[in-house]
Design a protein around this motif. Structure first.
Motif, PDB file in Angstrom:
ATOM      1  N   ILE B 277       1.115  -0.985  -0.258  1.00  0.00           N
ATOM      2  CA  ILE B 277       0.493  -0.131   0.013  1.00  0.00           C
ATOM      3  C   ILE B 277       0.807   1.115   0.355  1.00  0.00           C
ATOM      4  CG2 ILE B 277      -1.406   1.254   1.675  1.00  0.00           C
ATOM      5  CD1 ILE B 277      -2.479  -1.387   2.033  1.00  0.00           C
ATOM      6  N   GLY B 278       2.212   1.822   1.238  1.00  0.00           N
ATOM      7  CA  GLY B 278       2.970   2.156   1.080  1.00  0.00           C
ATOM      8  C   GLY B 278       3.600   2.085  -0.567  1.00  0.00           C
ATOM      9  N   ALA B 279       3.249   1.350  -0.682  1.00  0.00           N
ATOM     10  CA  ALA B 279       4.886   1.160  -1.819  1.00  0.00           C
ATOM     11  C   ALA B 279       3.859   1.780  -3.871  1.00  0.00           C
ATOM     12  CB  ALA B 279       5.204   0.131  -3.133  1.00  0.00           C
ATOM     13  N   THR B 280       2.632   1.774  -3.498  1.00  0.00           N
ATOM     14  CA  THR B 280       1.170   1.723  -4.436  1.00  0.00           C
ATOM     15  C   THR B 280       1.463   3.708  -4.137  1.00  0.00           C
ATOM     16  OG1 THR B 280      -0.045  -0.243  -3.802  1.00  0.00           O
ATOM     17  CG2 THR B 280      -1.017   1.748  -5.488  1.00  0.00           C
ATOM     18  N   ALA B 281       1.183   3.760  -3.149  1.00  0.00           N
ATOM     19  CA  ALA B 281       0.931   5.308  -3.167  1.00  0.00           C
ATOM     20  C   ALA B 281       2.413   6.406  -3.235  1.00  0.00           C
ATOM     21  CB  ALA B 281       1.235   5.672  -1.260  1.00  0.00           C
ATOM     22  N   GLY B 282       3.566   5.431  -3.565  1.00  0.00           N
ATOM     23  CA  GLY B 282       4.511   6.508  -3.684  1.00  0.00           C
ATOM     24  C   GLY B 282       4.966   5.745  -4.665  1.00  0.00           C
ATOM     25  N   LEU B 284       2.142   6.156  -7.097  1.00  0.00           N
ATOM     26  CA  LEU B 284       1.180   7.217  -7.762  1.00  0.00           C
ATOM     27  C   LEU B 284       1.781   8.201  -7.648  1.00  0.00           C
ATOM     28  CD1 LEU B 284      -2.251   7.181  -7.354  1.00  0.00           C
ATOM     29  CD2 LEU B 284      -2.316   8.783  -5.863  1.00  0.00           C
ATOM     30  N   ASN B 285       2.636   8.880  -6.883  1.00  0.00           N
ATOM     31  CA  ASN B 285       3.230   9.938  -6.621  1.00  0.00           C
ATOM     32  C   ASN B 285       4.584  10.206  -7.335  1.00  0.00           C
ATOM     33  OD1 ASN B 285       4.319  12.414  -5.098  1.00  0.00           O
ATOM     34  ND2 ASN B 285       5.697  11.626  -4.394  1.00  0.00           N
ATOM     35  N   ALA B 367       5.234 -12.930  -5.317  1.00  0.00           N
ATOM     36  CA  ALA B 367       5.670 -12.159  -5.554  1.00  0.00           C
ATOM     37  C   ALA B 367       5.763 -10.575  -6.159  1.00  0.00           C
ATOM     38  CB  ALA B 367       6.800 -12.205  -5.063  1.00  0.00           C
ATOM     39  N   GLY B 368       5.981 -11.742  -8.022  1.00  0.00           N
ATOM     40  CA  GLY B 368       5.906 -10.471  -8.959  1.00  0.00           C
ATOM     41  C   GLY B 368       4.429 -10.612  -8.998  1.00  0.00           C
ATOM     42  N   LEU B 369       3.410 -11.032  -8.597  1.00  0.00           N
ATOM     43  CA  LEU B 369       2.225 -10.595  -9.446  1.00  0.00           C
ATOM     44  C   LEU B 369       1.861  -9.144  -8.347  1.00  0.00           C
ATOM     45  CD1 LEU B 369       0.363 -13.223  -9.820  1.00  0.00           C
ATOM     46  CD2 LEU B 369       0.980 -11.516 -11.677  1.00  0.00           C
ATOM     47  N   LEU B 370       1.993  -9.708  -7.318  1.00  0.00           N
ATOM     48  CA  LEU B 370       1.664  -8.390  -6.312  1.00  0.00           C
ATOM     49  C   LEU B 370       3.056  -7.313  -6.507  1.00  0.00           C
ATOM     50  CD1 LEU B 370       0.957  -7.385  -3.970  1.00  0.00           C
ATOM     51  CD2 LEU B 370       2.688  -7.834  -2.125  1.00  0.00           C
ATOM     52  N   GLY B 375       2.036  -1.301 -10.084  1.00  0.00           N
ATOM     53  CA  GLY B 375       2.264  -0.402 -10.977  1.00  0.00           C
ATOM     54  C   GLY B 375       0.871  -0.312 -11.505  1.00  0.00           C
ATOM     55  N   VAL B 376       0.139  -1.810 -11.554  1.00  0.00           N
ATOM     56  CA  VAL B 376      -1.353  -1.447 -12.222  1.00  0.00           C
ATOM     57  C   VAL B 376      -1.887  -0.011 -11.696  1.00  0.00           C
ATOM     58  CG1 VAL B 376      -3.188  -2.523 -12.740  1.00  0.00           C
ATOM     59  CG2 VAL B 376      -0.814  -3.381 -13.214  1.00  0.00           C
ATOM     60  N   VAL B 377      -2.163  -0.268 -10.171  1.00  0.00           N
ATOM     61  CA  VAL B 377      -3.019   0.975  -9.138  1.00  0.00           C
ATOM     62  C   VAL B 377      -2.717   1.808  -8.806  1.00  0.00           C
ATOM     63  CG1 VAL B 377      -3.939   0.281  -7.084  1.00  0.00           C
ATOM     64  CG2 VAL B 377      -3.589  -1.614  -8.450  1.00  0.00           C
ATOM     65  N   GLY B 378      -1.426   1.839  -8.695  1.00  0.00           N
ATOM     66  CA  GLY B 378      -0.715   3.126  -8.627  1.00  0.00           C
ATOM     67  C   GLY B 378      -0.267   4.056 -10.067  1.00  0.00           C
TER      68      GLY B 378
END
Lengths: 235, 399
Positions: B277-282, B284-285, B367-370, B375-378
């Protein structure tokens, strides 16, 4: 390149109104603006900042829409088109030259010029052929593989012109095309626009602050407070 | 190639080539994705390694009989009368017999012992398994790597290879287990399974050394065939009222591995998801920064007639490509750091069980799909933002 018909009014604006909401207040730009530009004309539009020159050019380019009135270019009613239709119209009917060239720095000169052709059903070979032809026309055939950053402002603007005409549009819109250039480069660019108008019949609408640039046009329209107040025809 | 694909391709290419302009923020996205992938792959590799160690120890052709109402060897007790009755039975009870008609059977008992690794003062709890001479042969994939098997009645032990390596125990060494010294007479391999975490010795000698004479916790029997377990279960129910259960060795270890592996995953997934979740926010930024950085370029090509879809798709593809680089980096790091790494935990007999972390294909896939999902969500919101640039304003913001 095609040669346009000089007899028909190509661009026709009737009763165009446009206003922007700024800080909760509606600021009118035009109210009932009329304009006719025949096919093959070369028109300069001058006026002080805030007079609506850029708004007018954006509407002619189909990236902005009038609030009311009729905006016809050729057989297309731009005021009635949706976003996708206007994008398609831009791709096929218009070329644009920007003040700051707006070249993509990570693409080569040839790749920048090729961009509008990617929107057409042309083979890679045909695209390459057209790019070579227009680069030759603007005198940059030997710079095809260079990146824009390595070129002077005048050369970059010639690339911009090549990109604008490579898809052979009938209409060429120029937004302060010499605004970022020295006099010599500006004169070269203006001479090129003149050549495109005279030899290839391109209809050109050029917004400029530079009276010397305006002298290259067939006529100059002065816009102030949302209305054309003066027209000067070339001698 | 269709026009829209050509547009997307050229815009993606322009995006990728412009990455050096926003190198640090793009790198931070790649590294955060790599970290998430690496952590999740580490946990999954641990669970996988633990499962592999236990599951490869279990054979469906071997039955383990437990008594005393427990499904673990610790706490189990098989009465001597039951063993005598079983050995006296001559009919088909589902268990293989040798030439003289004797059952292929090993009486076994596990005691926990403390062993100090060479060069350390801290002792660790290990499983010492007392067994009959047939015990080693009953087990699948077990072979002596060095020396010989323990002799009946002698204070001799054979040590699993993994344990031998970790504790520095070699053939000929002497080691104190409980109150007496034992001599290492051999080492054995069990293809890296949980057996390699055990020490084996003669059942009666272990019973005598630990004051548990006559005690048997489990019976290991080679079944005539895997399906014969049902026959054995029926026969056991017929000969005694003592609650005895017969399970296949495979099921016994699978159940043990499932509990611990689930526990590992229970920690691994939430931690990795929180990090994701933290990485997705990153991400996104990073991608918002990318759209902002390319405002003029996007507006320019859209003014030329490029579609909104190509601008959106190119932004999204850039996000997924950056995430993919992070995934590759994370997987490479996890493989280098964790694959084959020796770990240990407390196994089913409350003794230390060593296993090897395994960064396998399915671990990498999960792990790769996560990582790609980041990238997909962010990239989704910035991709939409790229389509909503007001062209007139964007063109004025000089690049």
């Amino acid at each position: 390149m095609t040669t346009a018909n000089h007899l028909e009014p190509y661009i026709q604006l009737s009763g165009i109104s446009k206003a922007y909401a700024i800080g909760g207040e509606t600021v009118p730009i035009f109210s009932s603006l009329d304009l006719k530009i025949p096919s093959g004309d070369f028109v300069a539009i001058m006026g002080p900042s805030g007079s609506g020159k850029s708004t007018l050019l954006n509407m002619l380019a189909g990236i902005d829409r009038p609030d009311a009135g009729c905006l016809r270019i050729g057989s297309s009613r731009l005021d009635q088109m949706g976003e996708a239709a206007r994008a398609s119209w831009r791709a096929h009917c218009m070329g644009i030259v920007f003040q700051f060239y707006n070249l993509l720095p990570m693409l080569t000169v040839a790749e920048n010029v090729e961009l509008p052709l990617l929107l057409k059903s042309l083979s890679a070979r045909d695209r390459r052929g057209r790019v070579e032809k227009v680069l030759e026309l603007v005198g940059l055939a030997d710079r095809a593989r260079q990146y824009p950053v390595s070129m002077s402002g005048g050369q970059q603007q010639r690339v911009g012109i090549a990109r604008a005409i490579v898809a052979d549009p009938a209409l060429l819109l120029c937004d302060e095309p010499t605004g970022d250039l020295d006099r010599k480069s500006a004169d070269e660019v203006l001479a090129m626009l003149r050549m495109l108008n005279r030899e290839f019949g391109k209809t050109i609408v050029m917004v400029t602050h530079d009276p010397q640039a305006a002298l290259h046009a067939n006529r100059t329209l002065h816009l102030d407070k949302g209305a054309f107040i003066e027209e000067r025809r070339a001698a | 190639m269709s026009s829209i694909l050509r547009q997307t391709f050229v815009m993606t290419r322009a995006n990728i080539f412009s990455l050096p302009r926003r190198l640090s923020i793009s790198l931070s996205m790649v590294l955060s994705v790599a970290l998430v992938v690496c952590v999740l792959a580490g946990f999954l590799a641990m669970a996988k390694g633990f499962e592999t160690a236990l599951q490869s120890a279990g054979s469906p052709s071997v039955s383990v009989v437990l008594g005393g109402g427990t499904n673990q060897e610790t706490g189990s007790d098989i009465p001597a009368s039951v063993i005598r009755t079983l050995q006296a039975m001559t009919g088909d009870i589902g268990v293989k017999r040798v030439g003289d008609g004797a059952l292929v059977l090993s009486r076994e008992m596990v005691v926990t012992v403390e062993v100090k690794p060479v060069g350390t003062d801290a002792g660790r709890t290990l499983a010492l398994r007392g067994m009959d001479a047939a015990g080693a042969a009953i087990r699948d994939h077990v072979s002596l790597s060095d020396g010989r098997l323990f002799a009946p009645g002698a204070r001799e032990i054979v040590v699993g290879d993994r344990l031998g390596r970790e504790f520095g125990l070699r053939t000929g060494d002497s080691v104190r287990l409980g109150t007496v010294d034992w001599r290492v007479v051999g080492t054995f391999s069990a293809q890296g399974s949980a057996f390699e975490s055990e020490i084996w010795a003669d059942l009666d000698t272990v019973g005598a050394a630990f004051d548990r004479q006559g005690q048997v916790q489990s019976l290991r029997m080679r079944l005539a065939e895997p399906a014969a377990l049902a026959v054995l279960t029926r026969e056991l129910a017929a000969i005694t009222t003592t609650p005895l259960i017969a399970v296949s060795e495979a099921d016994l270890y699978a159940a043990q591995s499932e509990r611990t592996a689930s526990l590992i995953r229970l920690f691994g997934w939430p931690l990795s998801l929180l990090m994701a979740i933290g990485a997705t926010a990153g991400a996104l930024n990073t991608m918002m920064n990318s759209v902002s950085d390319r405002t003029v370029e996007i507006a320019t090509v859209r003014t030329l007639g490029f579609s909104r879809l190509s601008a959106s798709a190119a932004t999204w593809i850039e996000a997924v490509l950056l995430a993919a680089v992070g995934v590759l980096l994370g997987l490479a790091l996890s493989w280098l750091a964790f694959n084959g790494w020796q770990a240990s935990t407390i196994g089913g007999n409350n003794a230390r069980m060593a296993f090897q972390l395994a960064v396998t294909g399915d671990v990498m896939l999960r792990a790769g799909l996560l990582g790609l999902a980041i990238g997909v969500v962010g990239g989704a919101l910035p991709a939409i933002a790229a389509t909503r640039l007001p062209l007139a304003t964007a063109l004025r913001s000089r690049g």
